[in-house]
Design a protein around this motif. Sequence first.
Motif, mmCIF file in Angstrom:
data_model
loop_
_atom_site.group_PDB
_atom_site.id
_atom_site.type_symbol
_atom_site.label_atom_id
_atom_site.label_comp_id
_atom_site.label_asym_id
_atom_site.label_seq_id
_atom_site.Cartn_x
_atom_site.Cartn_y
_atom_site.Cartn_z
ATOM 1 N N HIS A 184 0.835 -1.199 0.000
ATOM 2 C CA HIS A 184 0.000 0.000 0.000
ATOM 3 C C HIS A 184 0.871 1.252 0.000
ATOM 4 C CE1 HIS A 184 -1.926 3.375 2.134
ATOM 5 N NE2 HIS A 184 -2.980 3.045 1.420
ATOM 6 N N THR A 185 1.912 1.253 0.816
ATOM 7 C CA THR A 185 2.815 2.405 0.903
ATOM 8 C C THR A 185 3.444 2.679 -0.451
ATOM 9 O OG1 THR A 185 3.291 1.714 3.175
ATOM 10 C CG2 THR A 185 4.744 3.379 2.193
ATOM 11 N N ARG A 186 3.883 1.616 -1.113
ATOM 12 C CA ARG A 186 4.495 1.749 -2.444
ATOM 13 C C ARG A 186 3.504 2.334 -3.452
ATOM 14 N NH1 ARG A 186 3.288 -1.916 -6.303
ATOM 15 N NH2 ARG A 186 4.393 -1.570 -8.278
ATOM 16 N N LEU A 187 2.279 1.780 -3.498
ATOM 17 C CA LEU A 187 1.285 2.231 -4.466
ATOM 18 C C LEU A 187 0.877 3.680 -4.208
ATOM 19 C CD1 LEU A 187 -0.997 -0.933 -4.657
ATOM 20 C CD2 LEU A 187 0.448 -0.040 -6.487
ATOM 21 N N ARG A 188 0.650 4.005 -2.938
ATOM 22 C CA ARG A 188 0.201 5.367 -2.619
ATOM 23 C C ARG A 188 1.284 6.389 -2.953
ATOM 24 N NH1 ARG A 188 -4.582 7.048 0.850
ATOM 25 N NH2 ARG A 188 -4.292 9.283 1.110
ATOM 26 N N LYS A 189 2.524 6.015 -2.731
ATOM 27 C CA LYS A 189 3.625 6.924 -3.049
ATOM 28 C C LYS A 189 3.694 7.200 -4.550
ATOM 29 C CE LYS A 189 8.586 7.582 -2.238
ATOM 30 N NZ LYS A 189 9.817 6.987 -1.666
ATOM 31 N N LEU A 190 3.546 6.140 -5.358
ATOM 32 C CA LEU A 190 3.590 6.308 -6.802
ATOM 33 C C LEU A 190 2.423 7.152 -7.295
ATOM 34 C CD1 LEU A 190 4.652 2.708 -7.880
ATOM 35 C CD2 LEU A 190 5.908 4.806 -8.404
ATOM 36 N N VAL A 191 1.222 6.873 -6.801
ATOM 37 C CA VAL A 191 0.043 7.617 -7.237
ATOM 38 C C VAL A 191 0.103 9.059 -6.753
ATOM 39 C CG1 VAL A 191 -2.471 7.757 -7.105
ATOM 40 C CG2 VAL A 191 -1.357 5.527 -7.360
ATOM 41 N N SER A 192 0.523 9.260 -5.501
ATOM 42 C CA SER A 192 0.585 10.608 -4.935
ATOM 43 C C SER A 192 1.575 11.495 -5.671
ATOM 44 C CB SER A 192 0.970 10.548 -3.453
ATOM 45 O OG SER A 192 -0.001 9.850 -2.709
ATOM 46 N N SER A 193 2.582 10.890 -6.284
ATOM 47 C CA SER A 193 3.561 11.677 -7.015
ATOM 48 C C SER A 193 2.961 12.332 -8.256
ATOM 49 C CB SER A 193 4.750 10.796 -7.425
ATOM 50 O OG SER A 193 4.370 9.868 -8.440
ATOM 51 N N ASP A 215 10.909 1.704 -9.781
ATOM 52 C CA ASP A 215 9.631 0.999 -9.622
ATOM 53 C C ASP A 215 8.551 1.707 -10.427
ATOM 54 O OD1 ASP A 215 7.651 -0.699 -8.716
ATOM 55 O OD2 ASP A 215 7.330 0.423 -6.859
ATOM 56 N N ARG A 216 7.693 0.936 -11.087
ATOM 57 C CA ARG A 216 6.575 1.489 -11.850
ATOM 58 C C ARG A 216 5.319 0.676 -11.568
ATOM 59 N NH1 ARG A 216 7.899 5.182 -15.812
ATOM 60 N NH2 ARG A 216 10.118 5.341 -16.339
ATOM 61 N N LEU A 217 4.184 1.256 -11.906
ATOM 62 C CA LEU A 217 2.911 0.556 -11.758
ATOM 63 C C LEU A 217 2.785 -0.505 -12.849
ATOM 64 C CD1 LEU A 217 0.683 3.694 -11.128
ATOM 65 C CD2 LEU A 217 1.244 1.949 -9.429
ATOM 66 N N SER A 218 2.328 -1.690 -12.455
ATOM 67 C CA SER A 218 2.105 -2.755 -13.426
ATOM 68 C C SER A 218 0.833 -2.485 -14.230
ATOM 69 C CB SER A 218 1.986 -4.100 -12.713
ATOM 70 O OG SER A 218 0.750 -4.156 -11.991
#
Length: 393
Positions: free
Chosen positions: A89-98, A213-216
Motif C-alpha cells: 500500500h505504501t508503495r502504491l500510494r507513493k507512486l500515485v501521490s507523485s 519501480d513502476r505501476l504494473s
Amino acid sequence: MHPFGPEATSDPHPINARLREDSPAHEIPLGPNLNAWLITRYDDARRALNDPRLSKNIKDAPVRTSGGWPDDLRKAMDSHMLSADPPNHTRLRKLVSSVFTARRIADLRPDVQRISDELLDGFAGRDEVDLIGEYAFPLPLQVICELLGVPIDDRDSFRTWSNTIIASALAQGDALAAATSMNDYVRELIARKRAEPDHALLSGLISAADEGDRLSEDELTSLVFLLLLAGHETTVNLIGNGVYLLLSHPDRMAQLRAYPEQLSPAIEEFLRFESPVKTSTIRMATEPVEFDGVTVPAGAVVMISLLSANHDPAAFADPERFDPARTDNQHLAFGHGIHYCLGAPLARLEGQIAFTGLLERFPKLRAAQPLDELAWRPGALLRGLDRLPVMLH
C-alpha cells in the motif's frame, strides 16, 4: 433489524442508533452462507479504519471468491491501494501521490467550472429536471474523464458501465459483462497513452517511477476502476444528498444563498449527515480484535459503518440535527488513517463549484415531489438517491 435491509434503505439512522446502543460490533448476514461483523460506533470505527490487524488484502476472503469473478478480471480491478496493506500500500500510494498532486487538482478548477456551467446551461427553458441524472452524475464523471484523458465520444460508455457495476455488490450477470467491457477499454486506452502520452493523469501514472519501480498493467487498470467507481459515484452522492438536505431545510438553503462563504462547513455537514459511502470497503481480521468487550474472530469479514459513526452522539453534539454551520465536524466520510481518501480534495472542489452554481442560478429551486417519496439506492456500500426531480423556477 438489518442495517442494509429494505427497511433501512430510506432511513437508516434509527436502525443505526439501535445498533450503536446494543453492541460495539454486530455479526450480520451478508449473503448466502456469509456473515460480516459491522462496527457502528465512532471511536471504534476510527480505530478500525487504521488497525493493521484488519487487512485490506482480501483476495482470498469468501466475499470476494464467491462472486464468480474470473481471476484475470479480479486482478485488473483489485490491484490498487484500497485493496492493499503496507508495504505494498505504501508503495502504491507513493507512486500515485507523485502524480495525483494538490497542484493537479487545483489546476482542474477551470475544467470543473466549465463542466458545471455547461450542464446548468442545458437547463435553460426547462422547469423540471432530475438533478441526479442530469447534474450530479455527469459532472464528476466528466471531471474524471478529463482527468484521465478519456475521449469525449467514449464517456457515455463509462457512464453505462459504472452504473451497471455499482448496482451489484457481487458483480454477477450484467455487472460482470460491464466490468469486462470496461477492462478491455481501459487496457486499450493505456496502450494509446503509452504510444501518445499527454498531460492527463493516466499518462502521468504510466510514467510515474520511484527508484526504478513502476505501476504494473493490472495496477494501472485497477486505479482507473478505482477513480471511475469510487471517485465518481461518491461525488454523485455528495451532490445529490447535499441538495436533498437543503430541500429538506429551505431555511438553511436560504442562509447559504445569503452567506455563500458558509458553503465549506455546509459541505462537511452534507458528508457527515448523509455520508455518500455508508460502509467502508471490507476488511478481514488477521487475528482476534476486541471492541469494548466484543471479540471479532480471526478470519472474519469486517465492515465499518461510516454513516453510523457519523451520527454517534459520543462524537457529535446533537448528531440528528442537520447543522450546515457545524464547526467541530471530524466526520469519517472520507475514512481515516493510511486509507484516507486520496481524492477528498477533488470531491470538495467539485462540491464547492456544483452547489455554488446551482444556488446562484436557481433561487427558487424546490422539490418536484414529496421528499419522503424519493427512492434511495439499495445496497451496503453507497448512500444515494436514485432520482431527485426538482423545479427550477
